[in-house]
Design a protein around this motif. Structure first.
Motif, mmCIF file in Angstrom:
data_model
loop_
_atom_site.group_PDB
_atom_site.id
_atom_site.type_symbol
_atom_site.label_atom_id
_atom_site.label_comp_id
_atom_site.label_asym_id
_atom_site.label_seq_id
_atom_site.Cartn_x
_atom_site.Cartn_y
_atom_site.Cartn_z
ATOM 1 N N ALA A 668 0.845 -1.199 0.000
ATOM 2 C CA ALA A 668 0.000 0.000 0.000
ATOM 3 C C ALA A 668 0.873 1.239 0.000
ATOM 4 N N VAL A 669 1.907 1.224 0.841
ATOM 5 C CA VAL A 669 2.800 2.379 0.898
ATOM 6 C C VAL A 669 3.499 2.559 -0.445
ATOM 7 N N PHE A 670 3.905 1.436 -1.024
ATOM 8 C CA PHE A 670 4.583 1.517 -2.314
ATOM 9 C C PHE A 670 3.674 2.105 -3.391
ATOM 10 N N ILE A 671 2.436 1.646 -3.414
ATOM 11 C CA ILE A 671 1.505 2.160 -4.421
ATOM 12 C C ILE A 671 1.291 3.660 -4.232
ATOM 13 N N ALA A 672 1.141 4.058 -2.975
ATOM 14 C CA ALA A 672 0.944 5.476 -2.701
ATOM 15 C C ALA A 672 2.159 6.271 -3.176
ATOM 16 N N CYS A 673 3.363 5.710 -2.951
ATOM 17 C CA CYS A 673 4.576 6.404 -3.373
ATOM 18 C C CYS A 673 4.663 6.521 -4.881
ATOM 19 N N LEU A 674 4.215 5.473 -5.535
ATOM 20 C CA LEU A 674 4.219 5.469 -6.989
ATOM 21 C C LEU A 674 3.424 6.661 -7.499
ATOM 22 N N GLY A 675 2.260 6.860 -6.907
ATOM 23 C CA GLY A 675 1.413 7.974 -7.308
ATOM 24 C C GLY A 675 2.101 9.294 -7.009
ATOM 25 N N LEU A 676 2.724 9.332 -5.844
ATOM 26 C CA LEU A 676 3.396 10.548 -5.420
ATOM 27 C C LEU A 676 4.532 10.877 -6.385
ATOM 28 N N PHE A 677 5.227 9.831 -6.803
ATOM 29 C CA PHE A 677 6.342 9.987 -7.731
ATOM 30 C C PHE A 677 5.845 10.632 -9.022
#
Ligand SMILES: Nc1ncnc2c1ncn2[C@@H]1O[C@H](COP(=O)(O)OP(=O)(O)O)[C@@H](O)[C@H]1O
Ligand SMILES: [Mg+2]
Lengths: 783, 225
Positions: A668-677
């Protein structure tokens, strides 16, 4: 028209590769998580539904309330209840009792094994439950008292490829049973697990009472007439046992068999390892993770919508209705979702073995078997596409056609409040998940390391089947001669968890008709030293006092407190006399508080030998134990277990939750970071000119990075404000499951917040630094 | 066909109101060829966008085929786009992700023209504009003149009653420009109403009437013939 959209979609995916990759990756990961969780959820919900009569099958459960207010539910009943139920209640079409004996040694010719998954059952068993047979007739198998039914796996283990029916298996080296049938290996979604089914009468051979009202050892299943109103029927059967046994306080009712796995709470008895709350929790996490992925899509798509204003305006100019544009953009996200689905199915296939180890299940992704699952997947995909596409579609289609004359606007920055909310929401979810993982992790660490009141290291046990249970002196002597053994003790049941219990209703100084439930076990002289327990008062069983073996009783401190005794030594309790009080130790899982425990001296059958090894090379010690065993009891297999394993098992569902939680939090954190990126790359691109000007005006690189990071830092800070109370509430609730639990500390929340912040900063750092170190002249020239 | 009554347009930015169009009264009959001229920033494009229902007006009345456009909803206006109005812009404006063929096809799709009819219409148009060989190319593979040709072709493919052209030849060389103008003239002769914006006196001469805009007002109207 559809073609036109499809071409458009694919060409756009190609044109904006980076952005499409981020979008598809996010959706893929989200959907993969979702599929994995759904597999688990579906498995949990499918327990016992494969029985043809699943809807009419019930288990008879018991409820007791004691004078001190304690309540207890359990699911075992005395054998004599069977004929009564059958005769008095025509609503019951069929009834069967089962019992799971501790285990037995099973021998075929020269091969023998300790087997644990044994059932004794009434003949109706196989007609009530639908366990398909590969050999033999299920209608008749259990009618013959010397027959045995075994699983396919066991047929293979004992007989190889040869037909099993007609072969003879010897139980506990004494009694022969004829294999009458072979059933298919049980599906993992059955609440009962067994490899051998013996006729009901065999329970006696394995050391159980099979008559009377005293032994609450049997699980009762009934097949009700379809028309029965269960609510009314529960009222009818409530007092059945009380009518036959005046001392009983138990009330009967029925529990649907399909509820056993998930809705048994802390009821004692077979099955019920599942917990409906975890099903809800994980379903919610699945939805939330998918939502995080959808939010990514919404954010990126609206941020990048500037690239499509011209197209949208033009389409309107040449006659596109708003609804058609909405359809087009929703369609695009659905297409993207379908691409993501294909990737995630691949990913699921690849990761399934890993997930199976993680969850301890055996999931398969087989669409022919899971028509519903496939439909569900497809439904989830379309829904994901629609949710993800909804806001962008509404947003994009709302542009006025004149927009085309204004060039590719910086629309992305216009709807920033909504985006702020979306990004903050992602962080709320991420932070909540991190806090949850931290809490679960701390609690599990606490459970594993809590002092239990005895030394649980190097403590192992060996099951003593059949006649071995009567040769305990010999066994102990042999083991004590072994150098690796520090101490050993034979016991009736294992010291953690202690399962046997009874209602204590007589002791010196009893008030009125007080009674309470107390656990008990019978032990020998060496129990105290082997366990390394401590006495609080008096003494333990001792050879110097021969009467100890007749009426000696050792109780724990809690028992003394519950009975309200001032000086307990010498007082009567039940049929014994208290010779000593031992300090409380945790003899059950840390879910519950310590309750009364009574030890008596073991006179007849002992089921286990507990062995404490000397510290040293464990592998070597085990080897020498085996040598001792082979030397003396060659006809019995040597199988040992460490008590620690058994303790760990008490928390297996939490451990599973912990592991699954960790993985999904990470994702979940990774997916959120992906979006943030993606978002960071967009905003920095948007602010190129500004950054260029500021640089020319003399702002340092560090200053620029700080300026860019500020925005995102805000998101994380807002997210903390929301997620802390939410997580605090949820985690306090969860911790209430444990009588012994950790405190929620502020640092856990802070850690989660700081962790999220660090991850966010790292994610956007790349873009910020690149933007800040770019040559300002370039940036200005290109605008 | 078109009647504007006291139309005005302004942009308001915080407390500042900027007028772009004021007191516009004009009438265009079917078959007219009207030219709008004026210095840059006079409001020509804005007027054309309002006529084409691409932009809202701030006040006044606008009747198109006797329907009060100022009171219509978006759906109805889209209907007019589909049925009656073709646009040609100075900056071509094709959909970059679609080929020439697909660009021509899109308005027909929105108009829900049947497949067979659609195919023949596109074939006919490609033929007429001499761009059959280019049909599978994307806009960025064409020269400016060719792109504008496609844009004109797309405007005409729905056989509009009204063509709005905003400096359609502004980015073309004179030969290409004249070709486009001839084409518009030919359409006008067949009965299509045309309103164009141009800076070029010679091209303005194609029309039967010239409306001069200055700072958002109609400065004067030259009737010709
Ligand atoms: N969105 C807007 N906000 C404020 N002013 C605008 C906007 N769009 C156009 N204008 C102004 O309106 C005036 C008319 O523009 P336009 O119709 O494009 O002129 P023309 O086409 O005659 O050159 C110009 O002064 C322009 O600056
Ligand atoms: Mg203009």
């Amino acid at each position: 028209m559809f073609n036109n959209y499809l071409k458009m979609a694919f060409r756009n995916i190609q044109k904006f590769k980076g952005y499409s990759i981020i979008n598809i990756t996010g959706l893929t990961l989200g959907m993969t998580c979702c599929i994995f969780i759904l597999l688990w959820v579906q498995h949990e919900l499918s327990y016992d539904r494969f029985h043809e009569h699943a809807d009419s099958l019930y288990r008879v459960i018991d409820y007791e309330k004691y004078s001190n207010g304690d309540e207890l539910t359990f699911s075992t009943n005395p054998p004599a209840l069977a004929p009564v139920l059958k005769e008095e209640y025509p609503e019951i079409n069929e009834l069967c009792r089962i019992i799971e004996p501790d285990g037995a040694v099973i021998r075929y010719q020269d091969n023998s094994f300790n087997e644990e998954n044994i059932l004794c059952a009434d003949p109706a068993f196989f007609s009530m439950f639908s366990f398909p047979f590969v050999e033999g007739k299920k209608e008749t198998v259990l009618k013959d008292p010397s027959s045995i039914v075994i699983s396919e796996k066991m047929a293979n283990k004992y007989f190889g490829d040869v037909e099993a029916v007609g072969k003879t298996l010897r139980i506990n080296n004494t009694t022969d049973f004829l294999v009458a049938g072979v059933f298919k290996d049980l599906p993992s979604n059955s609440h009962i697990h067994f490899d051998f089914v013996l006729p009901f009468e065999a329970a006696k051979l394995l050391g159980n009472e099979i008559e009377g009202w005293n032994s609450y050892a049997y699980t009762f299943y009934v097949l009700l007439n379809v028309k029965t109103d269960v609510g009314l029927f529960n009222q009818k059967i409530k007092d059945t046992i009380k009518r036959y046994d005046d001392t009983a306080i138990v009330e009967l009712s029925l529990q649907p068999v399909v509820d056993i796995h998930l809705r048994s709470g802390d009821m004692w008895g077979i099955g019920g390892d599942g917990d409906i709350r975890y099903v809800y929790l994980f379903s919610m996490i699945a939805v939330l993770i998918l939502l995080v992925a959808c939010i990514n899509y919404m954010n990126l798509t609206t941020a990048y919508s500037g690239n499509r204003t011209k197209e949208i305006g033009l389409r309107k100019v040449i006659g596109a209705r708003r609804s058609e544009l909405i359809l087009q953009y929703m369609g695009e996200s659905v297409i993207l979702a379908i691409i993501a689905l294909i990737f995630s199915i691949l990913l699921v296939f690849l990761c399934l073995p890993f997930y199976n180890t993680l969850s301890g299940k055996e999931f398969v992704l087989n669409f022919s078997n899971y028509k519903n699952c496939a439909i569900l997947l497809f439904g989830v995909t379309i829904l994901t596409g629609i949710i993800a596409g909804s806001y962008p579609a509404l947003f994009l289609s709302s542009f006025k056609p004149v927009i085309i004359f204004k060039g590719n606007l910086k629309i992305g920055s216009g709807n920033s409040i909504f985006r702020k909310i979306l990004v903050s929401m992602q962080f709320v979810l991420s932070i909540c998940l991190i806090i949850t993982t931290l809490t679960v992790n701390r609690q599990m660490f606490y459970l594993k390391n809590k002092k239990l009141g005895f030394n649980n290291e190097h403590l192992l046990y060996i099951y003593l089947p059949g006649e071995l249970g009567e040769k305990t002196e010999l066994i102990k002597n042999e083991f004590n001669k072994n150098n690796a053994v520090q101490n050993s003790s034979v016991v009736s049941s294992l010291p953690l968890p202690v399962n046997a219990s009874f209602i204590l209703d007589s002791w010196d100084g009893r008030q009125g008709d007080d009674k309470f439930l107390t656990h008990f076990m019978s032990v020998d002289y060496d129990f105290l030293n082997t366990m390394e327990l401590t006495m609080a008062e008096g003494r333990f069983f001792s050879k110097e006092f021969p009467s100890d073996t007749q009426d000696g009783a050792v109780v724990n401190e809690t028992a003394v407190r519950v009975m309200g005794m001032e000086s307990p030594i010498g007082k009567n309790v039940g049929r014994g006399k208290i010779i000593g009080v031992m300090q409380d130790y945790h003899f059950r899982s840390l879910h519950s508080k310590i309750t009364p425990l009574l030890l008596i001296f073991s006179r007849k059958q002992s089921n286990y030998i507990l062995i404490r090894l000397k510290t040293g090379d464990v592998a070597q010690s085990l080897q020498s134990l085996e040598t001792t065993w082979r030397h003396n009891f060659a006809e019995y297999p040597f199988e040992y277990r460490f008590l620690d394993e058994r303790i760990n098992k008490l928390y297996s569902s939490e451990q599973q939750v912990e592991k699954i939680m960790k993985v999904f939090t990470l994702l979940a954190v990774f997916i959120a970071c992906l979006g943030l990126f993606g978002l960071a790359s967009f905003t920095t691109a948007q602010r190129r000119k500004e950054i260029g000007i500021r640089k020319v005006l003399g702002l340092s690189v560090g200053g620029i990075v700080k300026m860019l990071a500020n925005d995102f830092t805000q998101y994380v800070l807002y997210a903390n404000l929301i997620s802390w109370p939410v997580a605090w509430f949820a985690m306090s609730k969860w911790l209430q499951n444990f009588a012994y639990r950790i405190q929620l500390h502020f640092w856990m929340f802070l850690t989660a917040g700081v962790l999220a912040l660090c991850v966010a900063l790292l994610t956007i750092g790349y873009h910020s630094i690149r933007a800040a170190t770019a040559n300002p002249v370039e940036a200005l020239r290109y605008e | 066909m078109i009647r504007l009554k006291d139309v005005e347009k302004y942009y308001s930015n915080k407390f500042v109101k900027t007028w772009v169009l004021r007191n516009i009264d004009m009438e265009v009959k079917e078959g007219d060829f009207v030219t709008i001229m004026g210095p840059s920033g006079a409001g020509k494009s804005t007027l054309l966008h309002i006529l084409g229902m691409l932009d809202d007006m701030s006040g006044g009345e606008y009747y198109f085929l006797d329907e009060p456009v100022h009171q219509l909803n978006e759906r109805k206006r889209t209907g007019f786009h589909q049925q009656y109005i073709g646009f040609v812009f100075q900056a071509y404006h094709l959909i970059d992700e679609l080929t020439v063929y697909e660009n021509l096809e899109t308005p027909l799709l929105y108009k829900k023209v049947k497949t067979s009819e659609r195919k023949s219409l596109i074939a006919e148009t490609l033929d007429r504009f001499n761009i059959v060989a280019k049909k599978d190319l994307f806009p960025n593979q064409l020269s400016g003149g060719q792109q504008q040709l496609v844009a004109v072709a797309r405007a005409l493919i729905i056989n509009p009653k009204l063509i709005l052209a905003d400096e359609p030849t502004g980015n073309l060389n004179s030969k290409q420009g004249l070709e486009i103008m001839d084409m518009l003239k030919a359409l006008n002769d067949e009965g299509t109403t045309i309103i164009q914006v141009t800076h070029d006196e010679k091209k303005a001469a194609y029309g039967d009437r010239i409306i001069h805009l200055l700072d958002g007002y109609i400065d004067k109207i030259d009737e010709r013939n």
